[in-house]
Design a protein around this motif. Structure first.
Motif, PDB file in Angstrom:
ATOM      1  N   LEU A   1      -1.685  -4.027   1.558  1.00  0.00           N
ATOM      2  CA  LEU A   1      -2.587  -4.684   2.576  1.00  0.00           C
ATOM      3  C   LEU A   1      -2.765  -3.813   3.778  1.00  0.00           C
ATOM      4  O   LEU A   1      -1.732  -3.209   4.021  1.00  0.00           O
ATOM      5  CB  LEU A   1      -1.950  -5.990   3.209  1.00  0.00           C
ATOM      6  CG  LEU A   1      -2.542  -7.434   2.747  1.00  0.00           C
ATOM      7  CD1 LEU A   1      -2.034  -8.623   3.839  1.00  0.00           C
ATOM      8  CD2 LEU A   1      -3.928  -7.377   2.911  1.00  0.00           C
ATOM      9  N   GLY A   2      -3.765  -3.649   4.216  1.00  0.00           N
ATOM     10  CA  GLY A   2      -3.871  -2.388   5.461  1.00  0.00           C
ATOM     11  C   GLY A   2      -3.210  -2.937   6.806  1.00  0.00           C
ATOM     12  O   GLY A   2      -2.854  -4.307   6.882  1.00  0.00           O
ATOM     13  N   ASP A   3      -2.970  -2.172   7.612  1.00  0.00           N
ATOM     14  CA  ASP A   3      -2.321  -2.248   8.822  1.00  0.00           C
ATOM     15  C   ASP A   3      -2.665  -3.366   9.583  1.00  0.00           C
ATOM     16  O   ASP A   3      -2.136  -4.299  10.075  1.00  0.00           O
ATOM     17  CB  ASP A   3      -2.050  -0.953   9.510  1.00  0.00           C
ATOM     18  CG  ASP A   3      -1.066   0.338   9.000  1.00  0.00           C
ATOM     19  OD1 ASP A   3       0.028  -0.161   7.962  1.00  0.00           O
ATOM     20  OD2 ASP A   3      -1.074   1.185   9.407  1.00  0.00           O
ATOM     21  N   ILE A   4      -4.042  -3.344   9.830  1.00  0.00           N
ATOM     22  CA  ILE A   4      -4.728  -4.280  10.528  1.00  0.00           C
ATOM     23  C   ILE A   4      -4.565  -5.596   9.946  1.00  0.00           C
ATOM     24  O   ILE A   4      -4.441  -6.662  10.772  1.00  0.00           O
ATOM     25  CB  ILE A   4      -6.127  -3.826  10.761  1.00  0.00           C
ATOM     26  CG1 ILE A   4      -6.175  -2.697  11.816  1.00  0.00           C
ATOM     27  CG2 ILE A   4      -7.155  -4.974  11.713  1.00  0.00           C
ATOM     28  CD1 ILE A   4      -7.607  -2.084  11.913  1.00  0.00           C
ATOM     29  N   ASP A   5      -4.873  -5.785   8.597  1.00  0.00           N
ATOM     30  CA  ASP A   5      -4.670  -6.996   7.787  1.00  0.00           C
ATOM     31  C   ASP A   5      -3.523  -7.475   8.071  1.00  0.00           C
ATOM     32  O   ASP A   5      -3.247  -8.852   8.179  1.00  0.00           O
ATOM     33  CB  ASP A   5      -5.177  -6.607   6.501  1.00  0.00           C
ATOM     34  CG  ASP A   5      -6.359  -5.924   6.191  1.00  0.00           C
ATOM     35  OD1 ASP A   5      -7.387  -6.633   6.029  1.00  0.00           O
ATOM     36  OD2 ASP A   5      -6.304  -4.649   6.516  1.00  0.00           O
ATOM     37  N   ARG A   6      -2.300  -7.026   8.278  1.00  0.00           N
ATOM     38  CA  ARG A   6      -1.020  -7.251   8.301  1.00  0.00           C
ATOM     39  C   ARG A   6      -0.688  -8.041   9.962  1.00  0.00           C
ATOM     40  O   ARG A   6      -0.304  -8.772   9.973  1.00  0.00           O
ATOM     41  CB  ARG A   6       0.280  -6.448   7.979  1.00  0.00           C
ATOM     42  CG  ARG A   6       0.379  -6.486   6.310  1.00  0.00           C
ATOM     43  CD  ARG A   6       1.569  -5.400   6.130  1.00  0.00           C
ATOM     44  NE  ARG A   6       0.748  -4.080   5.825  1.00  0.00           N
ATOM     45  CZ  ARG A   6       0.947  -2.990   6.622  1.00  0.00           C
ATOM     46  NH1 ARG A   6       1.334  -3.305   7.627  1.00  0.00           N
ATOM     47  NH2 ARG A   6       0.082  -1.795   6.554  1.00  0.00           N
TER      48      ARG A   6
END
Lengths: 679, 679
Positions: B146-151
């Motif tokens: 998962l992307g950093d922003i998604d996390r």
């Protein structure tokens, strides 16, 4: 009064409706998408349908001319002013009077490029994220001093059932003069952002605005391909492509990431470069089609993770090393103006989700197009570039990975490798008896042993071997016995043919003497072996995860898939066991997926959901990867699974613009195409 | 285990909770707003509360020290690192162990300037549109790409229960470095846009960010006043004001609208002028308080319709003539950056709704502050400028109108009228026997008959009569018999005093001889009669609508309200019958309303709803208006309803920054204040 049975084609959706129901209303109730800009006033003509009359025994329907109302006032008025083709009706006006078979005309369906005639032919219903809504707004009234925009919003709620509309800031200053120019009749462009359940007023036009456009674009590391489509008819009006100007910062992805790491301004320079190229392409498609770029209201972009990040202005450094963290993996919704893309001031941009740090939005788009997640069949999709992106699955379970194939498949890292430019060898046959080659180069249809070849080749010279050419050469060398199953060039053959010669410790194969001399060295064979072993090991890993030993279908995406003969892919063991009839080039599946997302917002939700469900396998973390890699170095048994090896598969013409402009991540032909178009 | 009764003060909200419930959780369940940035980790200290111990017989509560848990680990750690005042507890850590009375400390409540000590003292609970959310984000993991922003979004959903967050585009490029700088602990600023039910990530800070600020601003046609508040504590940290630079394009509203009509670039020039002034004010409050403008995340602006439109970049031409169509009447939500206001890149701007074409967001803000729609009492609110904005109502029904008073109340259109600048006469008394005046000028506290006045006045001279002064002069002339009930200066009095002298057909009253000579002419009296008749006719119309002949309360808003003695307003018949004890200056009610909307998003919904329910009366369309106007020209019976006429009401000091900087639409003092501050 009994209800009548109505069948909508081509979707096959059906339902019962009382006499007098407008066909448009019936379609809406069934979720059959028919465009309507004017909201049933009979002035936009967007809601046209055909009817089929006759006995439809299978459906239990007798559809007759009496079962649809006669031409109403709205239709008569419309037909007087504009052209209404014979048999066509306005579905907002025509009423259901009995059982009916209704045809949504083909030109109202996404164009044929998207609807592939597969076993499971599917029609993609359109439902764009942008809705054009014509309304007649109440004039200002001192007794009810609502603002002009507030009355516009009321009209949109009353006529179109759209509430809580957020107004784009730039509309605030424009609305009053537009409303007056349109004499209180305007067309509002509403962007439906399903992710947040919100509706945004993004553009406003005086009177009836009966068109709106969108662009879909695949940003490859080598080539960028962009298409302009009507959001209302779904047709593609123009396409344009160019080479990615970021190439000057680095040929492949990792060298571009390195450039950013080394140069503080590097990220910005590459972002600017790609956005500038995109704006030029947009101008191109506008010029081609005579469309004003202000009428472009939506846009969809896909690309691999590095392209995705650079396009959005995100530093891709984290993608350069473990754990390969994406800044954002989910779908991205922004305003086009916020990322420097010059469309209508309120135009939106959607980027499909990325699957993983090396499996990008382009792979997601290809997945959307080919739809392994929609199928019973176990499908393998491969998109080869410096990294191969691999998706394997069916509707039960889908897994994805990327494999570090390196640039050998792109024509790099081999002694005579070159870009797919005129003069590059792209096809070859080697006589197993004489070991003599005959070949074709890009730029002429003639084989090297045909009359006129030399003259044709004199224009460009014979300059090297392109990526798809090297695959065919290595496979032919293997089939003709020049190289063994473990990839060694057989030096014993030097006795039989001068084309096999020692270059010291190893042997090489001479394809063409003279200047330049074109040979395949032992190192070249090794480079291809390493690349194909990496690809196959990634595929094998996913097959292990799925617990399978063969697949039902293979889709070869992008230029790599378009320009190699599936037969040779199997000879080299690039792909696993599969009926060769089911190994197909799927063209620019990424670009097609971008267009699907452009034309139907449900597809955005579909792929967002699908990507969440895809299991991501990081090859570097898998203990089995190394073993698979070593095992895949050898070439498979050449006779067994390939009964049709002798036939020559017809590959697409490189000059076919549908291919050269649609190429996705991967191999070299795009470069040539890019240069040609850039002229 | 039985539940315990917990009472929260000052709101008085109460509920029963099981033993061991954190006090913060109990507050949330009851809708008692306690700030918490760290989400209960005991590091932000924002959730401090006090306790009251003792018998609270009325509530049936015995609150004891045993009924709250002992200092927990989080509190001990916090108290070691930072100052925790005696008795204070962290409500995220302190647990309910028995019946309790909990105090939300005063410094956590909106500051006293906003909470007025009325009969119905109300505490305004804060609930800003911006929420600061500290989260600890999972580090990237190759197994779950998962992307950093998604996390980050997952963490916000898990810890703060905020889903479907829309990410501001500029965050995309910043998030990765901020997450790493904060070692995966960050504070997200979330903007809750209740109108669309959506949450936006507008700013991101590494680690714990324990502060965020907002500005509230009243854009008057003459003066702009701006306040900087902490969104977390509610306290106002700095205020600044300036004269509206649009004055150079036209003194009053209509001359500015005319300027736009005559000059193609006029709208843009005025928009730029006001935005530039606002950015200077923002810099001023930042400098005063040592705050970085990047930490300002929210902003609320109010103003009359013309100011509102020019600020937003909307052409106000339509407001210049019937039907006075507002471009937008509903509340406006935009990004500050979109309208050229330099705050944090993601900062938001909210503008209160306008009530009608002449009754603006400033009147809506004043309505929010004074809350006629919340009361049983029938309240009249007046804000006088070139147009008087009038709101009359209670919780059952509220009506609003504007009346064309013209500029006489602002010191224009009278022979000696001037802006409220030093040297202007602002108060006056006329001896009914001798007809001799004594007066005060702006700039000295001394009356003209006191020792030292001449010396004090020599600095500025005695230059004219300001707007509030002319009201007092006309009233005193009436009370002393110099003018009759129908407004005629009694020429017979010339025999008694030289101060009454003939100027041809009519008579004038001499206040001061010399240079300049200051007189009140018959025309001056007529101008004030016309203005007050227009105001009163508007009020009477609204009273007719409400079917009443007197009101329970009168609020005089803005500078006009601050600087005239309510007594004289009644003498002149500016306002209708009302117990004079309930006629009050309400200060800058518009600016206060802006701050309320800044600090509590529920107030935004409240005023949006209230404005929808307000009935708008267009005076020009009302057949009775003309009759009321003619009837209101005369002065009322001077003895009857005013038992306390002899007392001198203490008015606020003009140097009081809270007044001079808070002045709203209307009279002259702002000009003086503006000039002074502009130096």
């Amino acid at each position: 009064m009994t209800d009548h049975l109505v069948l909508f084609m081509p979707s096959g959706k059906r339902g019962r409706f009382p006499s007098g129901t407008p066909i448009l209303d019936a379609a809406r109730q069934l979720g059959v998408y028919i465009e309507s800009v004017c909201g049933g006033r009979g002035i936009c003509g967007r809601c046209q349908i055909d009817t089929q009359f006759g006995q439809f025994a299978k459906h239990g329907i007798t559809s007759t001319q009496e079962n649809i109302s006669e031409f109403g006032a709205k239709e008569i008025r419309y037909a007087e002013k504009r052209d209404l083709k014979a048999g066509r009706r306005l579905s907002c006006s025509a009423l259901i009077m009995g059982d009916l078979v209704v045809d949504i005309p083909q030109d109202n369906i996404i164009n044929a490029q998207v609807v592939r005639k597969d076993a499971d032919t599917r029609y993609i219903e359109r439902n764009p994220a942008i809705q054009m809504c014509y309304v007649e707004v109440e004039e200002p009234d001192m007794h009810k001093p609502l603002g002009d925009i507030d009355r516009l919003l009321s009209a949109l709620e009353n006529d179109w059932d759209i509430s809580s509309i957020v107004i784009d800031t730039h509309i605030l200053a424009q609305a009053q003069s537009i409303l007056r120019k349109g004499k209180w009749a305007v067309t509002a462009a509403i962007h439906h952002d399903k992710a947040t359940q919100s509706a945004h007023l993004i553009a406003l036009y005086p009177g009836l605005k009966n068109e709106a456009y969108g662009i879909a674009c695949d940003i490859g590391s080598t080539t960028i391909a962009l298409h302009l489509s009507s959001l209302l008819s779904g047709s593609t009006l123009a396409s344009s492509g160019t080479s990615n100007p970021q190439i000057r910062f680095g040929e492949d992805l990792m060298s571009r990431v390195s450039y950013v790491m080394m140069n503080p301004e590097g990220r910005e320079a590459m972002t600017e470069a790609v956005r500038e190229a995109l704006n030029t392409l947009i101008q191109n498609v506008c010029d081609q089609s005579g469309i004003d770029r202000n009428d472009i209201l939506d846009s969809v972009f896909v690309g691999n993770p590095v392209m995705h990040h650079l396009f959005l202005g995100i530093d891709p450094t984290e993608l350069g090393g473990a754990p390969f963290a994406l800044a954002v993996s989910g779908a991205v919704n922004v305003k086009a103006s916020e990322i420097g893309i010059n469309l209508n001031q309120g135009a939106r941009t959607y980027m499909l989700p990325c699957i993983a740090g090396h499996v990008g939005a382009d792979a997601a788009a290809a997945t959307l197009t080919e739809g392994p997640h929609r199928q019973d069949d176990m499908m393998l999709m491969i998109d080869v570039g410096t990294n191969a992106e691999i998706v394997l699955g069916n509707q039960t379970r889908t897994v994805a990975a990327s494999s570090p194939t390196g640039p050998a498949f792109e024509g790099a890292e081999t002694s005579c490798g070159q870009r797919a430019a005129p003069g590059a060898i792209e096809r070859i046959r080697i006589d197993p008896e004489t070991l003599e080659p005959r070949y074709r180069i890009i730029g002429t249809e003639l084989w090297s042993d045909e009359d006129g070849f030399e003259e044709a080749a004199s224009e460009t010279g014979i300059t090297g071997i392109c990526g798809s050419g090297i695959i065919e050469i290595i496979a032919e060398m293997y089939l003709s016995g020049i190289i063994s199953e473990d990839g060694v060039i057989n030096g014993d053959l030097a006795a039989r043919s001068d084309r096999i010669f020692s270059d010291g410790r190893t042997f090489s194969y001479l394809i063409k003497d003279g200047e330049p001399k074109i040979v395949v060295t032992q190192n070249d064979v090794r480079a291809i072996q390493l690349a194909k072993a990496a690809l196959y090991a990634g595929i094998k890993l996913l097959m292990d995860k799925q617990n399978i030993t063969s697949v039902d279908k293979i889709g070869l995406a992008g230029a790599f898939g378009s320009f190699i003969d599936p037969k040779y892919a199997m000879v080299l063991g690039l792909v696993p066991d599969c009926d060769i009839e089911h190994v197909k080039a799927v063209g620019n599946a990424a670009g097609t997926g971008a267009r699907m997302a452009l034309l139907n917002r449900n597809h955005r939700r579909e792929i967002e959901q699908a990507v969440q469900n895809i299991e991501k396998i990081e090859t570097a973390l898998e203990p089995d990867f190394q073993g698979h890699f070593v095992n895949a170095m050898a070439f498979p048994n050449k006779v067994d699974p390939f009964p049709k090896l002798g036939t020559i598969v017809k590959l697409p013409e490189r000059s076919d613009p549908a291919i050269s402009e649609n190429t996705s991540e991967g191999a070299t032909p795009r470069r040539r195409g890019g240069r040609r178009r850039a002229r």
